[in-house]
Design a protein around this motif. Structure first.
Motif: not given
Length: 169
Positions: A15-23, A28-32, A131-136
């Motif tokens: 993996p490239l550093l940019r790919d790791i950073a992107e992921q 962090a955006i998707l989990d709030g 009710g575990e919306l983040r996990g879902a």
């Protein structure tokens, strides 16, 4: 130059550093962790991820292309704030994309893959019911990523990877 007659089918993926950073930023955006409208500062991201500015900027450019980040040169980089009026169009687009994935993946699933997909659906439902919306949400993302890979269509997989997170957000 002589060409080898036999090459390994397995090419190790590094993996490239940019790919790791992107992921990591995408997660962090998707989990709030990073909220809609929140400013993203290169220096803070560099400190958090332990990488230089170049992979951070490359990652942010990809996330902007995916619709999760908005950037204006020399002014701001921030998490996109989804607009309610755009939701129906995003849902329609997701429906078309995910319908295509299902149409291609289901007939190709082995018995083991089919059982795994069903288990993932059940786990998603259980997380949601508890009710575990983040996990879902994480499980839904993982489920559709697995199905997109199981569709065994590299073009569809590329479109999925480029657009799913932005539409899902």
């Amino acid at each position: 130059m002589p060409i080898p007659q036999h090459t390994s089918d397995e090419i190790p993926h590094r993996p490239l550093l940019r790919d790791i950073a992107e992921q990591r930023i995408r997660s962090a955006i998707l989990d709030g962790t990073f909220r809609p409208g929140e400013a993203l500062h290169d220096r803070e991201l560099q400190d958090w991820l332990g990488v230089s500015r170049t992979p951070i900027r490359d990652a942010l450019n990809e996330l902007a292309r995916a619709g999760l980040v908005e950037m204006e040169a020399n002014r701001f980089t921030r998490v996109v704030t989804p607009l309610p009026e755009e939701t129906p169009e995003a849902m329609h687009t997701l429906g078309v994309l995910l319908g295509g994935i299902i149409r291609l993946a289901l007939p190709r699933l082995s018995a083991e893959e089919h059982a795994d997909v069903l288990h993932r659906f059940e786990r998603t439902g259980a997380l949601y019911a508890a009710g575990e919306l983040r996990g879902a949400r994480e499980e839904v993302y993982a489920l559709w990523t697995a199905l997109a890979e199981l569709a065994r269509n590299r073009h569809l997989l590329r479109v999925f990877r480029d657009s799913f997170a932005g539409l899902f957000f």
